[in-house]
Write an enzyme that holds these catalytic residues in place. Structure first.
Site, PDB file in Angstrom:
ATOM      1  N   CYS A   1       0.801  -1.235   0.000  1.00 25.94           N
ATOM      2  CA  CYS A   1       0.000   0.000   0.000  1.00 25.94           C
ATOM      3  C   CYS A   1       0.832   1.283   0.000  1.00 25.94           C
ATOM      4  O   CYS A   1       0.811   2.045  -0.960  1.00 25.94           O
ATOM      5  CB  CYS A   1      -0.928  -0.003   1.206  1.00 25.94           C
ATOM      6  SG  CYS A   1      -2.121  -1.338   1.142  1.00 25.94           S
TER       7      CYS A   1
HETATM    8  N1  LIG Z   1      -2.757  -5.627   2.100  1.00 22.01           N
HETATM    9  C1  LIG Z   1      -3.232  -4.504   2.615  1.00 22.01           C
HETATM   10  O1  LIG Z   1      -2.846  -4.094   3.708  1.00 22.01           O
HETATM   11  C2  LIG Z   1      -4.290  -3.700   1.885  1.00 22.01           C
HETATM   12  C3  LIG Z   1      -5.032  -2.772   2.603  1.00 22.01           C
HETATM   13  C4  LIG Z   1      -6.005  -2.037   1.956  1.00 22.01           C
HETATM   14  C5  LIG Z   1      -6.173  -2.193   0.588  1.00 22.01           C
HETATM   15  N2  LIG Z   1      -5.407  -3.085  -0.114  1.00 22.01           N
HETATM   16  C6  LIG Z   1      -5.657  -3.223  -1.547  1.00 22.01           C
HETATM   17  O2  LIG Z   1      -6.447  -4.391  -1.746  1.00 22.01           O
HETATM   18  C7  LIG Z   1      -6.093  -5.032  -2.980  1.00 22.01           C
HETATM   19  C8  LIG Z   1      -5.699  -6.470  -2.708  1.00 22.01           C
HETATM   20  O3  LIG Z   1      -4.524  -6.493  -1.914  1.00 22.01           O
HETATM   21  P1  LIG Z   1      -4.087  -7.755  -1.047  1.00 22.01           P
HETATM   22  O4  LIG Z   1      -3.059  -7.248  -0.103  1.00 22.01           O
HETATM   23  O5  LIG Z   1      -5.256  -8.486  -0.521  1.00 22.01           O
HETATM   24  O6  LIG Z   1      -3.385  -8.653  -2.160  1.00 22.01           O
HETATM   25  P2  LIG Z   1      -2.889 -10.162  -1.969  1.00 22.01           P
HETATM   26  O7  LIG Z   1      -1.768 -10.350  -2.917  1.00 22.01           O
HETATM   27  O8  LIG Z   1      -2.693 -10.490  -0.528  1.00 22.01           O
HETATM   28  O9  LIG Z   1      -4.120 -11.040  -2.461  1.00 22.01           O
HETATM   29  C9  LIG Z   1      -4.657 -10.920  -3.719  1.00 22.01           C
HETATM   30  C10 LIG Z   1      -5.133 -12.270  -4.200  1.00 22.01           C
HETATM   31  O10 LIG Z   1      -5.723 -12.073  -5.484  1.00 22.01           O
HETATM   32  C11 LIG Z   1      -5.376 -13.170  -6.308  1.00 22.01           C
HETATM   33  N3  LIG Z   1      -5.530 -12.735  -7.680  1.00 22.01           N
HETATM   34  C12 LIG Z   1      -4.721 -11.943  -8.418  1.00 22.01           C
HETATM   35  N4  LIG Z   1      -5.251 -11.724  -9.618  1.00 22.01           N
HETATM   36  C13 LIG Z   1      -6.407 -12.395  -9.649  1.00 22.01           C
HETATM   37  C14 LIG Z   1      -7.409 -12.549 -10.634  1.00 22.01           C
HETATM   38  N5  LIG Z   1      -7.326 -11.932 -11.811  1.00 22.01           N
HETATM   39  N6  LIG Z   1      -8.470 -13.326 -10.341  1.00 22.01           N
HETATM   40  C15 LIG Z   1      -8.579 -13.940  -9.145  1.00 22.01           C
HETATM   41  N7  LIG Z   1      -7.669 -13.820  -8.162  1.00 22.01           N
HETATM   42  C16 LIG Z   1      -6.604 -13.054  -8.424  1.00 22.01           C
HETATM   43  C17 LIG Z   1      -3.978 -13.538  -5.893  1.00 22.01           C
HETATM   44  O11 LIG Z   1      -3.685 -14.889  -6.211  1.00 22.01           O
HETATM   45  C18 LIG Z   1      -4.018 -13.286  -4.382  1.00 22.01           C
HETATM   46  O12 LIG Z   1      -4.338 -14.460  -3.669  1.00 22.01           O
HETATM   47  C19 LIG Z   1      -4.989  -4.161  -3.578  1.00 22.01           C
HETATM   48  O13 LIG Z   1      -5.539  -3.221  -4.447  1.00 22.01           O
HETATM   49  C20 LIG Z   1      -4.410  -3.446  -2.371  1.00 22.01           C
HETATM   50  O14 LIG Z   1      -3.803  -2.223  -2.715  1.00 22.01           O
HETATM   51  C21 LIG Z   1      -4.485  -3.864   0.516  1.00 22.01           C
END
Ligand SMILES: NC(=O)c1ccc[n+]([C@@H]2O[C@H](COP(=O)([O-])OP(=O)(O)OC[C@H]3O[C@@H](n4cnc5c(N)ncnc54)[C@H](O)[C@@H]3O)[C@@H](O)[C@H]2O)c1
Length: 420
Positions: free
Chosen positions: A272
């Site tokens: 992030c």
């Molecule tokens: N991690 C954080 O602290 C946080 C906090 C707030 C917002 N976000 C936002 O949330 C979103 C997700 O982040 P995250 O940390 O959960 O990511 P992550 O990498 O932990 O998880 C994402 C998951 O999505 C899957 N994935 C990727 N492409 C895909 C697709 N096309 N179809 C199906 N599955 C798919 C991946 O295999 C993975 O398991 C991002 O935009 C991030 O910026 C993250």
């Protein structure tokens, strides 16, 4: 004519499909299960789906016990099969939004998720993007893809943006008690999205458009980036002039208004804080502006690993030609095993560049960039406490008088420990 607005609770079943089962998607799934939803967690990474379905949680904030209870009760399952979204009255997209090699927004995973779910959506489904992105992403990227690929033209869909604010490793703030921003493309979508989030979260905050919600998320994380950069820059000035920066921060914090303490560190990491502000700088450029303040903050933070490496070397006796340096904590922040974008990678590289032999230890990270951890008996000339991890027995080192550069301000008043 009065239009009747269907709400989520009007639907026969409360079935939620979540695309992406990571740090955002899986905790959302568990929060929704707690709120009485049946949840299908879809992810295109087959090994992760198998792991989740076997009851082993891939994220620290969800215990295996909680996950297993949700699976056993029949309220949750993970799947790689996008056709499952046909059962859902709500679909949320929680896939990564990283940077590309030019450090610009890479929406390919988000576009891929939208394209993969679209052929299976049912009539009257609410689709929400929770992924962080620049304003206009829902309206100009996700919606056109879904509308082009949905099974029939007359399928009516609702769309909203509700950027996730979860803070992994935080035991106070979670999906339920963190207010959720909701901005939709029309009144019907807004009512449905608010009803959905109010069924899971204590509070949903309504904003007028998806663009406001998307921009607010970028502002929140950019606020953190620039304040961290300010304190990182200020730390270097204090150190050069012999002032203890932590005492200064504590002193300034005695002001009951208008000040918020931030602490220096090795830099910023995770998915992030180092990433989202660059969505903002890119968005500024697309609109003929320059986000100079944010660009400077990014530069300052990216220079921190080099600064920390130099500070570490300044502590080591110059007669040692190849100092042995142990890095404690390589995850980007305390309490998680997440090593994405960790600034400790650059720190390690600079230390090696300066001639050190480097080893690392992190109880939450089993392997890191192809290397294995050492235990705390590894003989070192200096340790750098980069990330304070729960269960990391740093006292074993302080107890035997190891020289430590503490970048976490967590070891107080110890003769062999110097704070950043
Ligand atoms: N991690 C954080 O602290 C946080 C906090 C707030 C917002 N976000 C936002 O949330 C979103 C997700 O982040 P995250 O940390 O959960 O990511 P992550 O990498 O932990 O998880 C994402 C998951 O999505 C899957 N994935 C990727 N492409 C895909 C697709 N096309 N179809 C199906 N599955 C798919 C991946 O295999 C993975 O398991 C991002 O935009 C991030 O910026 C993250």
């Amino acid at each position: 004519m009065q239009v009747r607005i269907a709400t989520v609770s009007d639907r026969e079943s409360r079935i939620l499909a979540i695309i992406g089962q990571g740090y955002v998607g899986l905790p959302l799934a568990m929060a929704a299960v707690d709120a009485g939803w049946r949840v299908i967690g879809i992810d295109n990474f087959e090994a992760k789906v198998t792991q989740i379905n076997s009851g082993v949680s891939p994220v620290e904030d969800i215990s295996d016990t909680q996950l297993r209870a949700a699976i056993t009760s029949g309220a949750f399952k993970a799947s790689t099969d996008f056709s499952e979204v046909a059962h859902a009255s709500v679909i949320t997209i929680c896939v990564p939004t990283p940077l590309d090699e030019k450090r610009e927004p890479d929406l390919s995973l988000l576009q891929g998720a939208a394209a993969a779910l679209a052929p299976f959506v049912s009539n009257e489904t609410l689709i929400v993007s929770e992924s962080t992105s620049y304003p206009g992403t829902l309206r100009n990227i996700i919606i056109p893809i879904v509308n082009e690929l949905k099974p029939k033209d007359d399928i009516n869909l609702y769309f909203a943006s509700a950027p996730e604010r979860v803070n992994p490793g935080d035991s106070t703030w979670n999906q339920k008690n963190t207010p959720r921003l909701v901005g939709a493309i029309n009144l019907e979508s807004q009512e449905k999205a608010l009803a959905f989030y109010k069924s899971i979260c204590d509070a949903a905050v309504s904003v007028s458009t998806p663009e406001v919600a998307e921009a607010a998320k970028l502002l929140e994380n950019t606020f953190r980036l620039v304040n961290i950069a300010l304190i990182n820059e200020f730390t270097q000035l204090c150190n050069a002039t012999g002032i203890n920066v932590h005492e200064v921060i504590d002193a300034a914090s005695s002001k009951p208004f208008g000040f918020m303490p931030f602490r220096p560190g090795v830099g910023v990491g995770g998915h992030c804080i180092p990433v989202d502000p660059l969505y903002l700088t890119w968005w500024a450029r697309q609109n003929g502006r320059k986000a100079m303040f944010v660009e400077s903050a990014d530069l300052i933070n990216r220079e921190m690993p080099r600064y920390v490496a130099k500070r570490a070397f300044a502590m080591i006796n110059s007669s040692i030609t190849k100092p042995r340096i142990l890095i404690l904590g390589v995850a980007y922040k305390s309490g998680v095993g997440d090593i994405r974008e960790t600034p400790v990678s650059e720190l390690r590289d600079y230390l090696i560049e300066l001639g050190a032999e480097v080893a690392w230890h992190d109880p939450l990270v089993p392997t890191w960039e192809g290397s294995n951890p050492v235990d705390l008996t590894w003989n070192c000339d200096l340790a750098i406490l980069a990330t304070q991890q729960p269960g990391m027995a740093v006292e074993k080192l302080t107890g035997k008088g190891t020289l430590i550069l503490d970048c976490t301000n967590s070891i107080k008043d110890h003769p062999t420990v110097i704070s950043l």
